[in-house]
Design a protein around this motif. Structure first.
Motif, PDB file in Angstrom:
ATOM      1  N   VAL A   1       0.874  -1.174   0.000  1.00  0.00           N
ATOM      2  CA  VAL A   1       0.000   0.000   0.000  1.00  0.00           C
ATOM      3  C   VAL A   1       0.909   1.221   0.000  1.00  0.00           C
ATOM      4  O   VAL A   1       1.730   1.388   0.901  1.00  0.00           O
ATOM      5  CB  VAL A   1      -0.923  -0.005   1.242  1.00  0.00           C
ATOM      6  N   TYR A   2       0.766   2.052  -1.021  1.00  0.00           N
ATOM      7  CA  TYR A   2       1.724   3.152  -1.194  1.00  0.00           C
ATOM      8  C   TYR A   2       1.102   4.330  -1.929  1.00  0.00           C
ATOM      9  O   TYR A   2      -0.015   4.255  -2.427  1.00  0.00           O
ATOM     10  CB  TYR A   2       2.940   2.642  -1.967  1.00  0.00           C
ATOM     11  N   TYR A   3       1.869   5.417  -1.971  1.00  0.00           N
ATOM     12  CA  TYR A   3       1.514   6.589  -2.765  1.00  0.00           C
ATOM     13  C   TYR A   3       2.637   6.766  -3.775  1.00  0.00           C
ATOM     14  O   TYR A   3       3.798   6.952  -3.397  1.00  0.00           O
ATOM     15  CB  TYR A   3       1.383   7.814  -1.848  1.00  0.00           C
ATOM     16  N   PRO A   4       2.334   6.683  -5.078  1.00  0.00           N
ATOM     17  CA  PRO A   4       3.386   6.675  -6.108  1.00  0.00           C
ATOM     18  C   PRO A   4       4.344   7.869  -6.082  1.00  0.00           C
ATOM     19  O   PRO A   4       5.496   7.736  -6.457  1.00  0.00           O
ATOM     20  CB  PRO A   4       2.597   6.653  -7.423  1.00  0.00           C
ATOM     21  N   LYS A   5       3.890   9.034  -5.619  1.00  0.00           N
ATOM     22  CA  LYS A   5       4.762  10.214  -5.621  1.00  0.00           C
ATOM     23  C   LYS A   5       5.649  10.300  -4.384  1.00  0.00           C
ATOM     24  O   LYS A   5       6.492  11.188  -4.288  1.00  0.00           O
ATOM     25  CB  LYS A   5       3.911  11.484  -5.738  1.00  0.00           C
ATOM     26  N   CYS A   6       5.467   9.402  -3.447  1.00  0.00           N
ATOM     27  CA  CYS A   6       6.226   9.399  -2.194  1.00  0.00           C
ATOM     28  C   CYS A   6       7.595   8.751  -2.421  1.00  0.00           C
ATOM     29  O   CYS A   6       7.680   7.617  -2.886  1.00  0.00           O
ATOM     30  CB  CYS A   6       5.428   8.621  -1.141  1.00  0.00           C
ATOM     31  N   THR A   7       8.658   9.478  -2.108  1.00  0.00           N
ATOM     32  CA  THR A   7      10.022   8.978  -2.314  1.00  0.00           C
ATOM     33  C   THR A   7      10.290   7.732  -1.489  1.00  0.00           C
ATOM     34  O   THR A   7      10.898   6.774  -1.980  1.00  0.00           O
ATOM     35  CB  THR A   7      11.055  10.071  -1.945  1.00  0.00           C
TER      36      THR A   7
END
Length: 117
Positions: free
Chosen positions: A6-12
């Motif tokens: 589970v992630y946010y694509p723009k998060c480094t």
């Protein structure tokens, strides 16, 4: 074993975690937290499996967290209220989250993630 990432694509940090998963040959199912926000029920289940305090599930460095002044409000809330707030917007949830059969890892700490292999 099946993993859910589970992630946010723009998060480094999420990008680094995804690269780590790929580099280590771990197959997973992706879930964009902004497009598919976790429900309060899911969050409660994940929190139990993570053995972390509920407050660790909040993205305290996020703009939404700050604009909602949650730092001041959370200490006065019960768990049910905190799960409900987290379920309103994926940007409030700390990420990435890696879900395995019986474990949930929140945030990317390579040493912790190595233990799942």
């Amino acid at each position: 074993m099946r993993y859910q990432f589970v992630y946010y694509p723009k998060c480094t940090t999420c990008q680094n975690a995804k690269k780590w998963l790929n580099d280590n040959g771990i197959t997973y199912e992706e879930r964009n937290i902004k497009d598919e926000n976790p429900s309060a029920v899911e969050l409660e289940e994940w929190q139990k499996k993570s053995h972390l305090p509920l407050k660790k599930f909040f993205n305290t460095s996020g703009l939404l967290y700050k604009s909602m002044q949650l730092k001041d409000k959370l200490p006065k809330m019960c768990d049910t209220e905190m799960f409900a707030i987290l379920a309103t917007n994926g940007m409030l949830v700390k990420r990435p989250i890696l879900i395995t059969g019986n474990r949930v890892l929140v945030g990317f700490k390579e040493d912790e993630w190595k233990q799942i292999k």
